[in-house]
Design a protein around this motif. Structure first.
Motif, PDB file in Angstrom:
ATOM      1  N   ALA A  83      12.461  31.615  23.321  1.00  0.00           N
ATOM      2  CA  ALA A  83      10.999  31.578  23.291  1.00  0.00           C
ATOM      3  C   ALA A  83      10.368  31.311  24.652  1.00  0.00           C
ATOM      4  O   ALA A  83       9.267  31.802  24.939  1.00  0.00           O
ATOM      5  N   ARG A  84      11.015  30.551  25.503  1.00  0.00           N
ATOM      6  CA  ARG A  84      10.397  30.180  26.782  1.00  0.00           C
ATOM      7  C   ARG A  84      10.942  30.975  27.974  1.00  0.00           C
ATOM      8  O   ARG A  84      10.669  30.649  29.127  1.00  0.00           O
ATOM      9  N   ARG A  85      11.670  32.051  27.685  1.00  0.00           N
ATOM     10  CA  ARG A  85      12.118  32.942  28.770  1.00  0.00           C
ATOM     11  C   ARG A  85      11.020  33.935  29.111  1.00  0.00           C
ATOM     12  O   ARG A  85      10.165  34.286  28.282  1.00  0.00           O
ATOM     13  N   ARG A  86      11.059  34.436  30.344  1.00  0.00           N
ATOM     14  CA  ARG A  86      10.167  35.518  30.766  1.00  0.00           C
ATOM     15  C   ARG A  86      10.824  36.867  30.424  1.00  0.00           C
ATOM     16  O   ARG A  86      12.057  36.955  30.349  1.00  0.00           O
ATOM     17  N   PRO A  87      10.017  37.919  30.253  1.00  0.00           N
ATOM     18  CA  PRO A  87      10.589  39.237  29.956  1.00  0.00           C
ATOM     19  C   PRO A  87      11.665  39.686  30.939  1.00  0.00           C
ATOM     20  O   PRO A  87      12.645  40.330  30.546  1.00  0.00           O
ATOM     21  N   SER A  88      11.498  39.342  32.211  1.00  0.00           N
ATOM     22  CA  SER A  88      12.462  39.767  33.227  1.00  0.00           C
ATOM     23  C   SER A  88      13.831  39.123  33.038  1.00  0.00           C
ATOM     24  O   SER A  88      14.820  39.576  33.613  1.00  0.00           O
ATOM     25  N   GLN A  89      13.893  38.062  32.228  1.00  0.00           N
ATOM     26  CA  GLN A  89      15.159  37.367  31.977  1.00  0.00           C
ATOM     27  C   GLN A  89      15.857  37.886  30.721  1.00  0.00           C
ATOM     28  O   GLN A  89      16.892  37.356  30.334  1.00  0.00           O
ATOM     29  N   LEU A  90      15.283  38.914  30.091  1.00  0.00           N
ATOM     30  CA  LEU A  90      15.825  39.450  28.844  1.00  0.00           C
ATOM     31  C   LEU A  90      16.498  40.792  29.078  1.00  0.00           C
ATOM     32  O   LEU A  90      16.153  41.530  29.994  1.00  0.00           O
ATOM     33  N   SER A  91      17.447  41.102  28.208  1.00  0.00           N
ATOM     34  CA  SER A  91      18.060  42.439  28.228  1.00  0.00           C
ATOM     35  C   SER A  91      17.081  43.454  27.649  1.00  0.00           C
ATOM     36  O   SER A  91      16.065  43.090  27.045  1.00  0.00           O
ATOM     37  N   GLY A  92      17.403  44.739  27.790  1.00  0.00           N
ATOM     38  CA  GLY A  92      16.541  45.790  27.249  1.00  0.00           C
ATOM     39  C   GLY A  92      16.369  45.671  25.746  1.00  0.00           C
ATOM     40  O   GLY A  92      15.263  45.827  25.209  1.00  0.00           O
ATOM     41  N   GLY A  93      17.462  45.382  25.041  1.00  0.00           N
ATOM     42  CA  GLY A  93      17.377  45.238  23.596  1.00  0.00           C
ATOM     43  C   GLY A  93      16.543  44.048  23.180  1.00  0.00           C
ATOM     44  O   GLY A  93      15.783  44.106  22.206  1.00  0.00           O
ATOM     45  N   GLN A  94      16.643  42.947  23.909  1.00  0.00           N
ATOM     46  CA  GLN A  94      15.830  41.765  23.615  1.00  0.00           C
ATOM     47  C   GLN A  94      14.355  42.036  23.882  1.00  0.00           C
ATOM     48  O   GLN A  94      13.478  41.636  23.096  1.00  0.00           O
ATOM     49  N   GLN A  95      14.057  42.735  24.977  1.00  0.00           N
ATOM     50  CA  GLN A  95      12.659  43.091  25.260  1.00  0.00           C
ATOM     51  C   GLN A  95      12.090  43.967  24.153  1.00  0.00           C
ATOM     52  O   GLN A  95      10.939  43.803  23.741  1.00  0.00           O
ATOM     53  N   GLN A  96      12.923  44.889  23.654  1.00  0.00           N
ATOM     54  CA  GLN A  96      12.464  45.775  22.595  1.00  0.00           C
ATOM     55  C   GLN A  96      12.119  44.983  21.343  1.00  0.00           C
ATOM     56  O   GLN A  96      11.113  45.231  20.681  1.00  0.00           O
ATOM     57  N   ARG A  97      12.929  43.984  21.016  1.00  0.00           N
ATOM     58  CA  ARG A  97      12.671  43.184  19.814  1.00  0.00           C
ATOM     59  C   ARG A  97      11.439  42.295  19.987  1.00  0.00           C
ATOM     60  O   ARG A  97      10.693  42.075  19.026  1.00  0.00           O
ATOM     61  N   ILE A  98      11.201  41.817  21.204  1.00  0.00           N
ATOM     62  CA  ILE A  98       9.990  41.027  21.447  1.00  0.00           C
ATOM     63  C   ILE A  98       8.746  41.913  21.321  1.00  0.00           C
ATOM     64  O   ILE A  98       7.724  41.505  20.751  1.00  0.00           O
ATOM     65  N   ALA A  99       8.818  43.125  21.833  1.00  0.00           N
ATOM     66  CA  ALA A  99       7.691  44.061  21.681  1.00  0.00           C
ATOM     67  C   ALA A  99       7.424  44.333  20.202  1.00  0.00           C
ATOM     68  O   ALA A  99       6.267  44.440  19.767  1.00  0.00           O
ATOM     69  N   LEU A 100       8.483  44.418  19.416  1.00  0.00           N
ATOM     70  CA  LEU A 100       8.334  44.634  17.981  1.00  0.00           C
ATOM     71  C   LEU A 100       7.672  43.427  17.320  1.00  0.00           C
ATOM     72  O   LEU A 100       6.746  43.577  16.506  1.00  0.00           O
TER      73      LEU A 100
END
Length: 384
Positions: free
Chosen positions: A136-153
């Motif tokens: 929850a407290r990570r920035r988008p740049s610290q996430l993998s592509g799949g994790q970013q996709q799930r956050i966008a969802l």
């Protein structure tokens, strides 16, 4: 609180497009599209670059105004509504996350913009749904592509849309992660029960996730149905070639007897079920998928009742692990594709003379006046 409670499962009614048309100057991108997408379904618009699928999505979202036609959500006509006034959210290929906000605030953004002060439980529920509460407290740049996709969802779902639009959402991921996310997206859609409309040029992606696929071609729907229906019973050469791979053999209907159609092709008599043949006279294109076809050494005994074409020569054999993919050149010069599962059978080497054969019930018949190459060599590198 469950994700269903957060989202209000099953609200809003069907998405209906009535005569939807979009012109850009003299070019018609979407051509009088009539389509009903049932509430709660996972629906895919599948097609190659330029077919009109993304333009259709942009009209539903309000980012493009139709030249003609109407858009309905349930009983509500939303054609003239501004994008932010529609109960619709979009997840894009590039995710469009805010880099200066952490995961929690990215997901909370829509609620805060609407003046909702107590967002803690709803954000927690959404992060649990996409299984990323621990980030929850990570920035988008610290996430993998799949994790970013799930956050966008999660950010899109928390706004409780009636319809979620997915515009090539997995296109930026590598193959292994893309396949994992296909399963994940389907799980989430099943759990929340909302209408998902997914635009893609990737046939496997559409077939893996969607309940119903509409294959688009030149701004119109070429054929619509379940993945199995479209694959097993394509209605046109375009669908047969674009959705997977097909062997298409030109022939002539010799006759219909009961529930069997007899076809002459390459000097041989072949049969197929009448309910899988779309013409009962004249020119016909007989189709069979490569994995339905078998090889036998020339001169060997064949199972009774099969369709068979003799005199073929193996022109290529490619071992890809799960199967060996062959090309067999017939005496006419036509090449047929054959995919044989890796069950320990001896690989037929190029130059070997063979007979290709298959169960007649696996054949399908198409109108012989069509372009036999339609849909075979389309550019699938970018979305329309």
């Amino acid at each position: 609180m469950s994700s269903n409670d957060v989202l209000g499962r099953g609200t809003g009614g069907d998405l209906r497009l009535a005569g939807l048309t979009k012109r850009f100057g003299s070019f018609t991108a979407v051509d009088h599209l009539d389509l009903t997408i049932p509430q709660g379904s996972f629906f895919a618009l599948l097609g190659a670059s330029g077919c009109g699928k993304t333009t259709t999505l942009r009209m539903v979202s309000g980012l493009e105004a139709p030249s003609e036609g109407r858009i309905f959500l349930g009983d509500d006509d939303v054609t003239e509504r501004k994008p932010h006034r529609r109960p619709v959210n979009t997840v894009f290929q590039n995710y469009a996350l805010f880099p200066h906000l952490d995961v929690y605030e990215n997901v909370a953004f829509g609620l805060r913009r609407r003046g909702i002060k107590d967002v803690k439980q709803q954000v927690a529920d959404m992060l649990d749904l996409v299984e990323l509460g621990h980030l929850a407290r990570r920035r988008p740049s610290q996430l993998s592509g799949g994790q970013q996709q799930r956050i966008a969802l999660a950010r899109a779902l928390i706004n409780q849309p009636q319809v979620l639009l997915l515009d090539e959402p997995l296109g930026a991921l590598d193959l292994k992660l893309r396949r994992q996310m296909q399963i994940e997206l389907k799980r989430i859609q099943t759990e929340v029960g909302l209408t998902f409309v997914h635009v893609t040029h990737d046939q496997e992606e559409a077939m893996t996730m969607a309940d119903t696929i509409a294959v688009m071609n030149s701004g119109r729907i070429e054929q619509m149905g379940s993945p199995a229906d479209l694959y097993e019973n394509p209605g046109t050469t375009f669908v047969a070639n674009f959705l997977g791979q097909s062997n298409l053999i030109p022939g002539t209907v010799e006759g219909v007897r009961g529930d069997v159609v007899t076809v002459t092709a390459h000097g041989q008599r072949l049969t197929l079920p009448a309910d899988r043949c779309r013409t009962d006279t004249g020119a016909v294109i007989l189709g069979v998928r490569p994995e339905k076809v078998r090889l036998a050494p020339a001169g060997s005994a064949l199972p009774p009742g099969v369709n068979a074409l003799a005199g073929g020569v193996v022109s290529d054999a490619s071992f890809i692990g799960v199967s060996t993919q062959y090309l067999v050149r017939l005496p006419s010069g036509e090449e047929l594709a054959v995919f044989e599962q890796n069950t320990g059978c001896e690989i037929q080497r190029p130059g070997t003379e063979v007979v290709v054969h298959w169960d007649p019930s696996q054949s399908f018949g198409l109108d012989g006046s069509q372009d036999i190459e339609a849909g075979a060599d389309l550019d699938e590198e970018s979305a329309a």
